[in-house]
Enzyme design. Structure first.
Site, PDB file in Angstrom:
ATOM      1  CE  LYS A  22      -1.862   1.287   3.900  1.00  0.00           C
ATOM      2  NZ  LYS A  22      -1.774   3.083   4.604  1.00  0.00           N
ATOM      3  CG  ASN A  23       1.998   2.544   3.253  1.00  0.00           C
ATOM      4  OD1 ASN A  23       1.251   2.924   3.516  1.00  0.00           O
ATOM      5  ND2 ASN A  23       2.304   2.349   4.653  1.00  0.00           N
ATOM      6  CB  CYS A 116      -4.269  11.580  12.312  1.00  0.00           C
ATOM      7  SG  CYS A 116      -3.751   9.719  11.663  1.00  0.00           S
ATOM      8  NE  ARG A 121       0.340  10.339  10.146  1.00  0.00           N
ATOM      9  CZ  ARG A 121      -0.103   9.081   9.142  1.00  0.00           C
ATOM     10  NH1 ARG A 121      -2.055   8.677   9.962  1.00  0.00           N
ATOM     11  NH2 ARG A 121       0.427   8.447   8.377  1.00  0.00           N
ATOM     12  CG  ASP A 304       2.812   1.371   9.193  1.00  0.00           C
ATOM     13  OD1 ASP A 304       2.692   1.784  10.663  1.00  0.00           O
ATOM     14  OD2 ASP A 304       3.113   1.603   8.507  1.00  0.00           O
ATOM     15  NE  ARG A 396      -7.728   4.463   5.234  1.00  0.00           N
ATOM     16  CZ  ARG A 396      -7.143   5.445   5.695  1.00  0.00           C
ATOM     17  NH1 ARG A 396      -7.532   5.324   7.083  1.00  0.00           N
ATOM     18  NH2 ARG A 396      -6.318   6.090   5.488  1.00  0.00           N
TER      19      ARG A 396
END
Ligand code: EPU
Length: 416
Positions: A22-23, A116, A121, A304, A396
């Protein structure tokens, strides 16, 4: 609203294939804005965040077409250089369109993302870099307006390592006039994947993956095809899933070198992890131990994976101190794990986790993407049933995780 229901207990056994990252996919898809014409990006995971970014890029005029694992992006005609609040507020990574727009078109209007669940952030470092490159930056009515004739190469020092900040300014430097040097840059593999794609389009970027990145600006980039790297956080989550169920799983399509910190931490816990020809074999043969964990920028232990590691530590015996150094509010999973019987005490940015052996299933609520993954892991190992609500967070960032876990023998289902 959908929920995930897990009946804990079964050991996970079998093989699982990791999806595209994803990133890495998000900045690469945003980078297709830099060249006028079709780029076929392969190995793009089918995730809500990818859909949100495509929707944003389509709003600007990008033509997108998905064909299996690949998406073709065509930025020949970009009429609208704006990222509206409605889209940015659902996904902070939308800010990755900022520098490509300024670099290619000399203007951008991007909504400020706002707060967030995991921390404030801000994007001050992205804006500081653009100003150093000669752009005019104004903040008004919740939007940042950036204009520049042509960006100029500059020496940019980041006070804090920022992943998307490094990616954004690398894209800015690619089309700037002269040399840009990013110092104290993020070293994450996703930064390297983006640099490789930009170089394939004709950029001249050296040093990605180290903390000094040098970019010789070029006047234009050419559309190119690319395949996104495998998702190291998804792979690490499956390692933790195998560990928490004391299972035996082969994790395919992952790059072990990206997982060094996670692998060595889990080996310290007592998990057997070995490289095989087609993947990483994760097995539990011994009793697992408690270890301390501190999140750090790459190559350190990834933030993460902090929540998933905490779920695992709940199932060992002994005390584990888990310290979060990247985000100031990334412990929302603690309250949910406590509903499952976990013994966790928060002190500042550390969580003291006393392993209790086995958690007990309970109704819990997902609060962010990685928190959702930690609740799934906890549910896999808990006694009886765990019901996880608000799973849109999970969608997501994890592609069909319940299907992948079911194939490994988990009793997990999605219900409406
Ligand atoms: N920061 C600033 N100013 C800035 C930018 C960042 O103070 O201008 C601070 C942040 O508030 C944070 C720290 O710097 O405390 C690091 O944030 P970073 O900018 O590196 O995070 P990010 O780029 O917004 C990416 C990932 C996150 C991941 C972090 C850290 C993407 C799209 N997102 O976010 O992924 O946690 O790096 O590794 O790449 C996730 O996938 O669940 C996720 C949250």
């Amino acid at each position: 609203m959908q929920k995930i229901i897990i009946t804990g207990g079964p050991r996970l056994i079998g093989e699982v294939e990791v999806s595209g990252a994803k990133n890495a996919a998000l900045p690469i898809l945003a980078a297709t804005l830099l060249a006028p014409g079709p780029c076929r990006i392969d190995n793009v995971p089918d995730l809500m965040d990818v859909k949100t970014l495509c929707k944003l890029l389509e709003f600007m005029g990008m033509k997108t077409r998905r064909d299996g694992r690949a998406i073709t992006m065509d930025a020949a005609t970009i009429l609208n250089k704006e990222a509206p609040y409605e889209l940015v507020k659902t996904m902070r990574a939308s800010v990755l369109v900022l520098c490509p727009l300024v670099a290619r078109f000399g203007e951008a209007k991007v909504s400020l993302p706002g707060g967030c669940a995991i921390g404030a952030r801000p994007i001050n470092l992205h804006l500081m870099g653009l100003e150093k490159m000669g752009a005019k930056v104004q903040i008004e009515h919740g939007y940042v307006y950036v204009t520049a004739d042509r960006l100029k190469g500059a020496r940019i020092y980041f006070d804090i390592k920022t992943v998307t900040g490094t990616e954004n300014l690398m894209m800015a430097g690619a089309l700037a006039e002269g040399t840009t040097v990013l110092e104290n840059a993020a070293c994450e593999p996703e930064v390297v994947d983006l640099a490789d794609f930009l170089n394939k389009m004709g950029a001249n970027i050296k040093g990605a993956g180290t903390d000094t990145i040098t970019i010789e600006g070029v006047s234009e980039l050419t559309p190119s095809d690319y395949s996104v790297m495998p998702d190291r956080i998804e792979a690490a989550t499956f390692i933790a899933a195998a560990a928490i169920t004391r299972g035996d799983v082969l994790i395919k399509n992952c790059i072990p070198a990206h997982l060094d910190a996670v692998i060595s931490k889990l080996q310290e816990v007592g998990v057997d992890i070995n490289k095989e020809a087609d993947g990483l074999r994760v097995k539990v043969m011994n009793k697992l131990k408690s270890v301390d964990v501190k999140t750090m920028p790459y190559p350190g232990f990834p933030t993460d994976m902090q929540a998933q590691m905490m779920a695992l530590m709940c199932t060992t015996q002994g005390l584990s101190v888990i310290t979060e150094t990247i985000f100031e509010n990334r412990f929302t999973h603690v309250m949910e794990l406590q509903r499952m019987g976990a013994d966790i005490r928060i002190e500042g940015n550390s969580a003291m986790v006393t392993g209790i052996g086995r958690l007990s299933g309970a109704p819990v609520m997902a609060t962010d993407l990685r928190a959702s993954a930690s609740l799934i892991l906890a549910g896999l190992a808990a006694k009886d049933e765990t019901e996880i609500s608000r799973i849109y967070h999970l969608d997501r960032g994890y592609e069909r995780i319940e299907d992948k876990l079911s194939r490994l023998g988990a009793k997990i289902k999605r219900v409406s």
